[in-house]
Design a protein around this motif. Structure first.
Motif, PDB file in Angstrom:
ATOM      1  N   VAL A  89       0.870  -1.179   0.000  1.00 31.24           N
ATOM      2  CA  VAL A  89       0.000   0.000   0.000  1.00 31.24           C
ATOM      3  C   VAL A  89       0.907   1.229   0.000  1.00 31.24           C
ATOM      4  N   PRO A  90       1.009   1.958  -1.111  1.00 29.73           N
ATOM      5  CA  PRO A  90       1.945   3.086  -1.206  1.00 29.73           C
ATOM      6  C   PRO A  90       1.377   4.370  -0.604  1.00 29.73           C
ATOM      7  N   ARG A  91       1.019   4.291   0.658  1.00 23.76           N
ATOM      8  CA  ARG A  91       0.336   5.418   1.295  1.00 23.76           C
ATOM      9  C   ARG A  91       1.327   6.512   1.713  1.00 23.76           C
ATOM     10  N   MET A  92       1.029   7.747   1.289  1.00 24.22           N
ATOM     11  CA  MET A  92       1.803   8.894   1.746  1.00 24.22           C
ATOM     12  C   MET A  92       1.062   9.520   2.920  1.00 24.22           C
ATOM     13  N   GLU A  93       1.598   9.312   4.117  1.00 22.70           N
ATOM     14  CA  GLU A  93       0.954   9.831   5.324  1.00 22.70           C
ATOM     15  C   GLU A  93       1.999   9.970   6.429  1.00 22.70           C
ATOM     16  N   TYR A 143      16.038   3.143   4.904  1.00 22.23           N
ATOM     17  CA  TYR A 143      15.974   4.593   5.125  1.00 22.23           C
ATOM     18  C   TYR A 143      14.510   5.006   5.271  1.00 22.23           C
ATOM     19  N   PRO A 144      13.895   4.734   6.418  1.00 21.91           N
ATOM     20  CA  PRO A 144      12.467   5.032   6.591  1.00 21.91           C
ATOM     21  C   PRO A 144      12.164   6.509   6.442  1.00 21.91           C
ATOM     22  N   ASP A 145      10.998   6.781   5.859  1.00 18.16           N
ATOM     23  CA  ASP A 145      10.573   8.153   5.584  1.00 18.16           C
ATOM     24  C   ASP A 145       9.392   8.491   6.488  1.00 18.16           C
ATOM     25  N   PRO A 146       9.484   9.561   7.282  1.00 18.99           N
ATOM     26  CA  PRO A 146       8.375   9.900   8.185  1.00 18.99           C
ATOM     27  C   PRO A 146       7.084  10.246   7.462  1.00 18.99           C
ATOM     28  N   SER A 150       3.624   3.995   7.051  1.00 20.48           N
ATOM     29  CA  SER A 150       3.119   2.625   6.958  1.00 20.48           C
ATOM     30  C   SER A 150       3.908   1.810   5.940  1.00 20.48           C
ATOM     31  N   LEU A 151       4.313   2.447   4.832  1.00 26.59           N
ATOM     32  CA  LEU A 151       5.104   1.739   3.830  1.00 26.59           C
ATOM     33  C   LEU A 151       6.516   1.460   4.347  1.00 26.59           C
ATOM     34  N   SER A 152       7.085   2.388   5.111  1.00 27.02           N
ATOM     35  CA  SER A 152       8.400   2.156   5.713  1.00 27.02           C
ATOM     36  C   SER A 152       8.349   0.973   6.664  1.00 27.02           C
ATOM     37  N   LEU A 153       7.324   0.922   7.501  1.00 27.36           N
ATOM     38  CA  LEU A 153       7.149  -0.225   8.395  1.00 27.36           C
ATOM     39  C   LEU A 153       6.945  -1.513   7.598  1.00 27.36           C
TER      40      LEU A 153
END
Length: 216
Positions: A89-93, A143-146, A150-153
Motif C-alpha cells: 500500500v503506497p500510502r503517503m501519510e 531509510y524510513p521516511d516519516p 506505513s510503507l516504511s514499516l
C-alpha cells in the motif's frame, strides 16, 4: 506441464516485467490482485505477446481470499515453482498524522499477506522438494521516511520476513529472496526500469550462492 510463477500484487510496472521475464523461461504466469478489470487487461496484453497467464481475485490484505486463490491455483495449475509477493500500500501519510487502524490495515497487505501466501504454498513446495519464495522490498526498509510511515514499516517487515524465512529454510531446497529496490521504478530510468529490476528476481531464483537479498 509448464512450471508456474505466481505474482501477488500484479501491476503494470514490476508485475508485468516479472511476468515477461519468467515467461521467457517457459513459466506459466498466475496473477493475483483485487481489480478484475486490470487483471483482464494484463492477461490480454500478455496473450498478444504469446504468454499464457491466468488470474485470481484476492486482496493482499485478506487472508481468506489469498488462501482461496492459492487453493484454486494449485487445483488448476499444480504446485507453483515460484511465488513473488509484490503487494504493498503506497500510502503517503506522516507518522504524526497516521492512525492505529491505518497502520494495522496497511500492515495486512504490506507484510501479513506475504506470510499467508507462504503458508498456502510452502507445504506443497516442501513435499516436492523445490520452490522459490521472492519478495519485493524497498529502500524504506533501510531509510524510513516519516511521510511514508506505513510503507516504511511494511518494507522493514518484508525484509525481516525474508531474512527469517531464509534462515528457517536454509537446510531445505526451498529458496528465499528479496529485491530491496532503493529507488523509484521508472520505465525510462537507466537503472530503475521494471525490466532491469525483473532480471534481479530471475537471478535470485537461479542463484546457488545462498544470498537472500539483492540491494538494488
Amino acid at each position: 506441464m509448464a512450471d508456474v510463477c505466481v505474482i501477488v500484487g500484479m501491476g503494470e510496472g514490476n508485475g508485468m516485467a516479472i511476468a515477461r521475464r519468467f515467461a521467457s523461461e517457459g513459466f506459466t504466469i498466475a496473477m493475483v490482485a483485487r481489480n478484475e478489470d486490470k487483471l483482464k487487461g494484463y492477461q490480454s496484453t500478455l496473450q498478444t505477446e504469446g504468454i499464457i497467464s491466468h488470474y485470481y481475485l484476492a486482496d493482499a490484505g485478506d487472508e481468506a481470499a489469498l488462501t482461496a486463490a492459492f487453493e484454486a491455483i494449485q487445483t488448476q495449475l499444480g504446485t507453483p515453482g515460484v511465488l513473488i509477493y509484490n503487494a504493498a500500500v503506497p500510502r503517503m501519510e506522516s507518522v504524526l498524522q497516521t492512525s492505529y487502524d491505518t497502520l494495522v490495515n496497511d500492515f495486512k497487505a504490506n507484510v501479513a499477506g506475504a506470510i499467508a501466501c507462504v503458508q498456502s504454498i510452502l507445504p506443497a513446495m516442501q513435499a516436492e522438494q523445490k520452490g522459490t519464495l521472492l519478495f519485493t522490498g524497498g529502500g524504506f526498509a533501510l531509510y524510513p521516511d516519516p511521510n511514508f510511515v506505513s510503507l516504511s514499516l511494511g518494507k522493514a517487515g518484508i525484509r525481516v520476513l525474508a531474512s527469517t524465512l531464509h534462515a528457517a529454510l536454509k537446510d531445505s531446497p526451498i529458496k528465499v529472496g528479496t529485491v530491496t529496490i532503493c529507488g523509484t521504478v521508472n520505465g525510462d530510468d537507466p537503472k530503475y526500469s521494471s525490466a532491469l529490476i525483473a532480471e534481479e528476481y530471475w537471478k535470485l531464483h537461479i542463484a546457488e550462492n545462498g544470498e537472500y537479498e539483492v540491494l538494488y
